[in-house]
Design a protein around this motif. Structure first.
Motif, PDB file in Angstrom:
ATOM      1  N   ASP A 142       0.826  -1.203   0.000  1.00 58.51           N
ATOM      2  CA  ASP A 142       0.000   0.000   0.000  1.00 58.51           C
ATOM      3  C   ASP A 142       0.864   1.257   0.000  1.00 58.51           C
ATOM      4  O   ASP A 142       2.011   1.227   0.433  1.00 58.51           O
ATOM      5  CB  ASP A 142      -0.912   0.007   1.226  1.00 58.51           C
ATOM      6  CG  ASP A 142      -1.940  -1.116   1.177  1.00 58.51           C
ATOM      7  OD1 ASP A 142      -2.262  -1.600   0.063  1.00 58.51           O
ATOM      8  OD2 ASP A 142      -2.434  -1.513   2.247  1.00 58.51           O
ATOM      9  N   ILE A 143       0.282   2.355  -0.481  1.00 62.23           N
ATOM     10  CA  ILE A 143       0.960   3.648  -0.497  1.00 62.23           C
ATOM     11  C   ILE A 143       0.069   4.666   0.204  1.00 62.23           C
ATOM     12  O   ILE A 143      -1.130   4.748  -0.081  1.00 62.23           O
ATOM     13  CB  ILE A 143       1.273   4.110  -1.934  1.00 62.23           C
ATOM     14  CG1 ILE A 143       2.241   3.131  -2.610  1.00 62.23           C
ATOM     15  CG2 ILE A 143       1.845   5.522  -1.934  1.00 62.23           C
ATOM     16  CD1 ILE A 143       2.553   3.463  -4.063  1.00 62.23           C
ATOM     17  N   GLU A 144       0.671   5.419   1.131  1.00 62.75           N
ATOM     18  CA  GLU A 144      -0.003   6.524   1.814  1.00 62.75           C
ATOM     19  C   GLU A 144       0.643   7.814   1.321  1.00 62.75           C
ATOM     20  O   GLU A 144       1.858   7.973   1.414  1.00 62.75           O
ATOM     21  CB  GLU A 144       0.181   6.394   3.323  1.00 62.75           C
ATOM     22  CG  GLU A 144      -0.356   7.542   4.133  1.00 62.75           C
ATOM     23  CD  GLU A 144      -0.006   7.402   5.601  1.00 62.75           C
ATOM     24  OE1 GLU A 144       0.441   8.402   6.187  1.00 62.75           O
ATOM     25  OE2 GLU A 144      -0.162   6.291   6.159  1.00 62.75           O
ATOM     26  N   VAL A 145      -0.173   8.739   0.807  1.00 64.30           N
ATOM     27  CA  VAL A 145       0.356   9.981   0.238  1.00 64.30           C
ATOM     28  C   VAL A 145      -0.035  11.161   1.119  1.00 64.30           C
ATOM     29  O   VAL A 145      -1.224  11.405   1.338  1.00 64.30           O
ATOM     30  CB  VAL A 145      -0.149  10.182  -1.209  1.00 64.30           C
ATOM     31  CG1 VAL A 145       0.421  11.466  -1.798  1.00 64.30           C
ATOM     32  CG2 VAL A 145       0.202   8.987  -2.083  1.00 64.30           C
ATOM     33  N   THR A 162      -3.818   5.515  -0.506  1.00 60.36           N
ATOM     34  CA  THR A 162      -4.651   6.355   0.343  1.00 60.36           C
ATOM     35  C   THR A 162      -4.015   7.734   0.446  1.00 60.36           C
ATOM     36  O   THR A 162      -2.849   7.856   0.819  1.00 60.36           O
ATOM     37  CB  THR A 162      -4.794   5.745   1.752  1.00 60.36           C
ATOM     38  OG1 THR A 162      -5.321   4.425   1.630  1.00 60.36           O
ATOM     39  CG2 THR A 162      -5.724   6.590   2.612  1.00 60.36           C
ATOM     40  N   PHE A 163      -4.792   8.759   0.103  1.00 58.42           N
ATOM     41  CA  PHE A 163      -4.352  10.149   0.228  1.00 58.42           C
ATOM     42  C   PHE A 163      -4.893  10.692   1.547  1.00 58.42           C
ATOM     43  O   PHE A 163      -6.066  10.494   1.859  1.00 58.42           O
ATOM     44  CB  PHE A 163      -4.882  10.984  -0.944  1.00 58.42           C
ATOM     45  CG  PHE A 163      -4.286  10.589  -2.269  1.00 58.42           C
ATOM     46  CD1 PHE A 163      -3.130  11.213  -2.727  1.00 58.42           C
ATOM     47  CD2 PHE A 163      -4.870   9.598  -3.036  1.00 58.42           C
ATOM     48  CE1 PHE A 163      -2.574  10.854  -3.948  1.00 58.42           C
ATOM     49  CE2 PHE A 163      -4.314   9.228  -4.255  1.00 58.42           C
ATOM     50  CZ  PHE A 163      -3.161   9.853  -4.711  1.00 58.42           C
ATOM     51  N   SER A 164      -4.047  11.375   2.313  1.00 60.29           N
ATOM     52  CA  SER A 164      -4.498  11.897   3.602  1.00 60.29           C
ATOM     53  C   SER A 164      -5.386  13.135   3.454  1.00 60.29           C
ATOM     54  O   SER A 164      -6.109  13.476   4.389  1.00 60.29           O
ATOM     55  CB  SER A 164      -3.306  12.191   4.523  1.00 60.29           C
ATOM     56  OG  SER A 164      -2.445  13.138   3.947  1.00 60.29           O
ATOM     57  N   LYS A 165      -5.360  13.787   2.281  1.00 60.04           N
ATOM     58  CA  LYS A 165      -6.222  14.943   1.996  1.00 60.04           C
ATOM     59  C   LYS A 165      -6.703  14.864   0.549  1.00 60.04           C
ATOM     60  O   LYS A 165      -5.988  14.384  -0.331  1.00 60.04           O
ATOM     61  CB  LYS A 165      -5.462  16.257   2.165  1.00 60.04           C
ATOM     62  CG  LYS A 165      -5.049  16.584   3.570  1.00 60.04           C
ATOM     63  CD  LYS A 165      -4.375  17.950   3.597  1.00 60.04           C
ATOM     64  CE  LYS A 165      -3.960  18.330   4.977  1.00 60.04           C
ATOM     65  NZ  LYS A 165      -3.324  19.655   5.013  1.00 60.04           N
ATOM     66  N   SER A 180      -0.654   2.004 -13.466  1.00 57.72           N
ATOM     67  CA  SER A 180      -1.901   1.428 -12.996  1.00 57.72           C
ATOM     68  C   SER A 180      -1.847   1.138 -11.502  1.00 57.72           C
ATOM     69  O   SER A 180      -0.775   1.012 -10.920  1.00 57.72           O
ATOM     70  CB  SER A 180      -2.196   0.129 -13.755  1.00 57.72           C
ATOM     71  OG  SER A 180      -1.240  -0.866 -13.411  1.00 57.72           O
ATOM     72  N   VAL A 181      -3.038   1.034 -10.916  1.00 61.74           N
ATOM     73  CA  VAL A 181      -3.192   0.693  -9.509  1.00 61.74           C
ATOM     74  C   VAL A 181      -4.220  -0.429  -9.438  1.00 61.74           C
ATOM     75  O   VAL A 181      -5.351  -0.271  -9.909  1.00 61.74           O
ATOM     76  CB  VAL A 181      -3.687   1.907  -8.678  1.00 61.74           C
ATOM     77  CG1 VAL A 181      -3.865   1.525  -7.215  1.00 61.74           C
ATOM     78  CG2 VAL A 181      -2.741   3.092  -8.844  1.00 61.74           C
ATOM     79  N   SER A 182      -3.841  -1.581  -8.847  1.00 59.28           N
ATOM     80  CA  SER A 182      -4.757  -2.709  -8.796  1.00 59.28           C
ATOM     81  C   SER A 182      -5.748  -2.596  -7.644  1.00 59.28           C
ATOM     82  O   SER A 182      -6.825  -3.189  -7.682  1.00 59.28           O
ATOM     83  CB  SER A 182      -4.001  -4.028  -8.681  1.00 59.28           C
ATOM     84  OG  SER A 182      -3.350  -4.127  -7.427  1.00 59.28           O
ATOM     85  N   GLY A 183      -5.412  -1.841  -6.606  1.00 54.24           N
ATOM     86  CA  GLY A 183      -6.278  -1.717  -5.433  1.00 54.24           C
ATOM     87  C   GLY A 183      -7.138  -0.472  -5.489  1.00 54.24           C
ATOM     88  O   GLY A 183      -7.349   0.140  -6.531  1.00 54.24           O
ATOM     89  N   ASP A 184      -7.625  -0.092  -4.313  1.00 54.38           N
ATOM     90  CA  ASP A 184      -8.490   1.074  -4.185  1.00 54.38           C
ATOM     91  C   ASP A 184      -7.666   2.346  -4.058  1.00 54.38           C
ATOM     92  O   ASP A 184      -6.593   2.347  -3.465  1.00 54.38           O
ATOM     93  CB  ASP A 184      -9.377   0.948  -2.941  1.00 54.38           C
ATOM     94  CG  ASP A 184     -10.345  -0.222  -3.049  1.00 54.38           C
ATOM     95  OD1 ASP A 184     -10.791  -0.535  -4.180  1.00 54.38           O
ATOM     96  OD2 ASP A 184     -10.655  -0.824  -1.998  1.00 54.38           O
ATOM     97  N   VAL A 185      -8.198   3.443  -4.598  1.00 53.85           N
ATOM     98  CA  VAL A 185      -7.610   4.772  -4.446  1.00 53.85           C
ATOM     99  C   VAL A 185      -8.621   5.592  -3.663  1.00 53.85           C
ATOM    100  O   VAL A 185      -9.723   5.841  -4.144  1.00 53.85           O
ATOM    101  CB  VAL A 185      -7.306   5.423  -5.816  1.00 53.85           C
ATOM    102  CG1 VAL A 185      -6.770   6.828  -5.629  1.00 53.85           C
ATOM    103  CG2 VAL A 185      -6.321   4.565  -6.609  1.00 53.85           C
ATOM    104  N   THR A 186      -8.231   5.982  -2.418  1.00 57.43           N
ATOM    105  CA  THR A 186      -9.181   6.633  -1.528  1.00 57.43           C
ATOM    106  C   THR A 186      -8.549   7.852  -0.850  1.00 57.43           C
ATOM    107  O   THR A 186      -7.343   8.039  -0.895  1.00 57.43           O
ATOM    108  CB  THR A 186      -9.657   5.662  -0.429  1.00 57.43           C
ATOM    109  OG1 THR A 186      -8.526   5.210   0.317  1.00 57.43           O
ATOM    110  CG2 THR A 186     -10.388   4.463  -1.028  1.00 57.43           C
TER     111      THR A 186
END
Length: 189
Positions: A142-145, A162-165, A180-186
């Motif tokens: 996972d990536i947290e931005v 996941t973007f914090s804002k 590409s991103v295989s998971g969710d972008v939230t």
């Protein structure tokens, strides 16, 4: 003063050239980093370096606040703990240039044709550096931005982002050059 800078530049380039000339393919397999100096011709001073390595420890340090503007992997990398990208860096290490940071998960030939791509595996990558760009390769995890301007350029993410804002998500580009991103972008908000 200019002659001291010129002598320093010449000595640095000769040292870097001599080091690079002595590299062999066997050395690409070791865990030490290679540092390549870059010169700014208008000032004739060495201003930055790139961290190029196959060592997770070297890559983690290079992505820290004490690291470099450009970091390149030379093989697949696995991290046991979260990988944190921190600090403010500028394109080519020149503070007069835009804020920019790059992680290259690929190799290329003299014509800039991609010759190999690598996978970076980590439980989570935490992005705190503005305008951070992951180029080619794959990130497994996972990536947290937590910063504006995040870019995937030809890179694939096998995990969630996941973007914090909301503003961080709005400023991101997750599809450049077929990324590409295989998971969710939230957004966490």
């Amino acid at each position: 003063m200019k002659s001291i800078k010129l002598v320093t530049l010449t000595a640095s380039l000769m040292l870097a050239g001599g080091f690079l000339a002595g590299c062999t393919s066997d050395q690409e397999k070791n865990s030490e980093s290679t540092t390549v100096s870059t010169a700014v011709s208008s000032e004739a001073e060495v201003v930055t370096s790139a961290s190029i390595s196959d060592s997770p420890e070297v890559i983690a340090k290079a992505l820290s606040a004490d690291g470099n503007w450009i970091v390149a992997a030379t093989k697949d990398l696995t991290f046991e703990s979260d990988l944190v990208v921190d600090g403010e860096f500028h394109n080519k290490g020149d503070e007069a240039s835009d804020i920019y940071r790059k992680l290259a998960l690929y190799t290329q030939d003299d014509n800039h044709t991609v010759t190999g791509e690598f996978t970076l595996t980590a439980p989570k990558m935490v992005i705190n550096s503005e305008n951070f760009n992951i180029v080619n390769g794959t990130v497994k995890g996972d990536i947290e931005v937590n910063a504006n301007g995040f870019v995937l350029n030809g890179a694939n993410v096998e995990g969630n982002i996941t973007f914090s804002k909301a503003e961080y998500k709005e400023s991101a580009d997750l599809a450049m050059e077929g990324a590409s991103v295989s998971g969710d972008v939230t957004v966490a908000e």
